[in-house]
Design a protein around this motif. Structure first.
Motif, short mmCIF file in Angstrom:
data_model
loop_
_atom_site.label_atom_id
_atom_site.label_comp_id
_atom_site.label_asym_id
_atom_site.label_seq_id
_atom_site.Cartn_x
_atom_site.Cartn_y
_atom_site.Cartn_z
N SER A 59 -18.21 17.31 1.02
CA SER A 59 -19.47 17.41 0.28
C SER A 59 -19.76 16.04 -0.32
CB SER A 59 -19.39 18.47 -0.82
OG SER A 59 -18.64 18.00 -1.91
N GLU A 60 -21.03 15.78 -0.56
CA GLU A 60 -21.42 14.50 -1.13
C GLU A 60 -20.97 14.35 -2.57
OE1 GLU A 60 -25.41 13.19 -0.46
OE2 GLU A 60 -25.43 14.00 1.57
N SER A 61 -20.72 15.46 -3.24
CA SER A 61 -20.32 15.40 -4.64
C SER A 61 -18.80 15.23 -4.81
CB SER A 61 -20.76 16.67 -5.37
OG SER A 61 -20.11 17.80 -4.82
N ALA A 62 -18.05 15.27 -3.71
CA ALA A 62 -16.59 15.13 -3.80
C ALA A 62 -16.22 13.74 -4.31
CB ALA A 62 -15.96 15.38 -2.44
N ASP A 63 -15.25 13.69 -5.22
CA ASP A 63 -14.75 12.41 -5.71
C ASP A 63 -14.10 11.64 -4.58
OD1 ASP A 63 -15.56 13.02 -8.29
OD2 ASP A 63 -13.60 13.83 -8.86
N LYS A 64 -14.26 10.33 -4.61
CA LYS A 64 -13.63 9.48 -3.60
C LYS A 64 -12.22 9.14 -4.08
CE LYS A 64 -17.68 8.11 -1.52
NZ LYS A 64 -18.13 8.40 -0.31
N PRO A 65 -11.23 9.37 -3.23
CA PRO A 65 -9.86 9.04 -3.61
C PRO A 65 -9.66 7.53 -3.62
CG PRO A 65 -9.93 9.76 -1.34
CD PRO A 65 -11.33 9.93 -1.90
N CYS A 66 -8.57 7.09 -4.24
CA CYS A 66 -8.24 5.67 -4.26
C CYS A 66 -6.73 5.51 -4.41
CB CYS A 66 -8.97 4.94 -5.38
SG CYS A 66 -8.54 5.52 -7.03
N PHE A 67 -6.25 4.32 -4.07
CA PHE A 67 -4.84 4.01 -4.26
C PHE A 67 -4.56 3.90 -5.75
CE2 PHE A 67 -5.32 1.79 -0.01
CZ PHE A 67 -4.57 2.72 0.70
N ARG A 68 -3.36 4.23 -6.13
CA ARG A 68 -2.94 4.04 -7.52
C ARG A 68 -2.83 2.56 -7.82
NH1 ARG A 68 0.72 8.70 -9.91
NH2 ARG A 68 -0.66 10.41 -9.35
N SER A 69 -2.91 2.21 -9.08
CA SER A 69 -2.84 0.80 -9.47
C SER A 69 -1.52 0.15 -9.08
CB SER A 69 -3.07 0.66 -10.98
OG SER A 69 -2.05 1.33 -11.69
N THR A 70 -0.45 0.94 -8.96
CA THR A 70 0.85 0.38 -8.59
C THR A 70 0.83 -0.27 -7.21
OG1 THR A 70 1.53 2.57 -7.80
CG2 THR A 70 2.20 1.95 -10.03
N VAL A 71 -0.07 0.18 -6.34
CA VAL A 71 -0.19 -0.40 -5.00
C VAL A 71 -0.78 -1.81 -5.07
CG1 VAL A 71 -1.41 -0.17 -2.79
CG2 VAL A 71 -0.34 1.82 -3.83
N HIS A 72 -1.59 -2.05 -6.07
CA HIS A 72 -2.24 -3.35 -6.21
C HIS A 72 -1.48 -4.30 -7.14
CE1 HIS A 72 -5.70 -1.83 -4.08
NE2 HIS A 72 -5.73 -0.78 -4.88
N GLU A 73 -0.49 -3.78 -7.86
CA GLU A 73 0.23 -4.59 -8.86
C GLU A 73 1.73 -4.57 -8.58
OE1 GLU A 73 -0.72 -2.43 -12.39
OE2 GLU A 73 -2.84 -2.89 -12.26
N ASN A 74 2.19 -5.41 -7.67
CA ASN A 74 3.62 -5.45 -7.38
C ASN A 74 4.27 -6.74 -7.86
OD1 ASN A 74 2.49 -7.09 -5.47
ND2 ASN A 74 3.31 -6.02 -3.71
N GLY A 75 3.69 -7.36 -8.85
CA GLY A 75 4.19 -8.63 -9.36
C GLY A 75 5.52 -8.54 -10.09
N ASN A 76 5.91 -7.37 -10.56
CA ASN A 76 7.15 -7.22 -11.31
C ASN A 76 8.33 -6.84 -10.42
OD1 ASN A 76 5.86 -7.78 -13.73
ND2 ASN A 76 5.29 -5.64 -14.02
N MET A 77 8.19 -7.02 -9.13
CA MET A 77 9.23 -6.63 -8.20
C MET A 77 10.42 -7.59 -8.27
SD MET A 77 8.66 -5.72 -4.19
CE MET A 77 7.27 -4.68 -4.57
N GLN A 78 11.61 -7.05 -7.98
CA GLN A 78 12.83 -7.87 -7.96
C GLN A 78 12.71 -8.98 -6.93
OE1 GLN A 78 15.15 -4.22 -7.22
NE2 GLN A 78 16.55 -5.00 -8.79
N LYS A 79 13.46 -10.05 -7.13
CA LYS A 79 13.49 -11.16 -6.16
C LYS A 79 14.32 -10.73 -4.96
CE LYS A 79 11.09 -14.14 -8.42
NZ LYS A 79 9.74 -14.35 -8.01
#
Length: 159
Positions: A59-79
């Motif tokens: 339906s046109e009123s259905a919310d659009k899903p999105c990736f969680r912010s963790t997918v876009h923010e991986n800067g704190n990952m171990q070396k």
């Protein structure tokens, strides 16, 4: 035909739509974007380096899903190398220990993170939790690696 059946079943169950993981061009283990667009799916979110979240809203009123912010923010990952994986593919049981052993023998930092719950998968720094390898916080591949292919990556990283 399987996709058509899935769409039909989802509509009968009054779901809001279907969501799949794809890419800009056809890549192994991801849905074919041209076919998905042909079936009416649209790209609703993207994640580096090539992941696309595609949705077929009912339906046109259905919310659009999105990736969680963790997918876009991986800067704190171990070396070093960090591998996120699940048991979704039976080959991870064979190849993950091989890669860990290979890294240990070579003295390379390698951290394997076995995702075992829905919450861990939803909060992972990658949309493809079956197998995602990072090096120093940068995504390397989502394809399960043999020792030979891992060796090629080590050489490309100067290790």
């Amino acid at each position: 035909m399987l996709l058509d059946k899935c769409i039909e079943d989802s509509k009968e169950k009054s779901r809001k739509g279907l969501v799949i993981l794809s890419s800009k061009k056809k890549i192994g283990f991801l849905s074919d974007p041209k076919y998905m667009k042909y079936k009416g799916f649209e790209t609703v979110d993207t994640a580096k380096p090539y992941f696309e979240l595609m949705c077929l809203p009912f339906s046109e009123s259905a919310d659009k899903p999105c990736f969680r912010s963790t997918v876009h923010e991986n800067g704190n990952m171990q070396k070093g190398f960090v591998l996120y994986y699940t048991n979704q593919c039976p080959f991870t049981a064979k190849y993950v220990p091989m890669l860990e052993n290979m890294a240990r023998i070579k003295g390379i930092d390698f951290h394997a993170i076995h995702i075992q719950s829905i919450e861990e998968a939803q909060n992972a720094p990658t949309p493809f939790t079956t197998f995602s390898l990072f090096f120093n916080g940068e995504f390397v591949t989502h394809e399960i690696l043999s020792e030979k292919n891992f060796e090629k990556i080590l050489v490309s990283k100067g290790l």
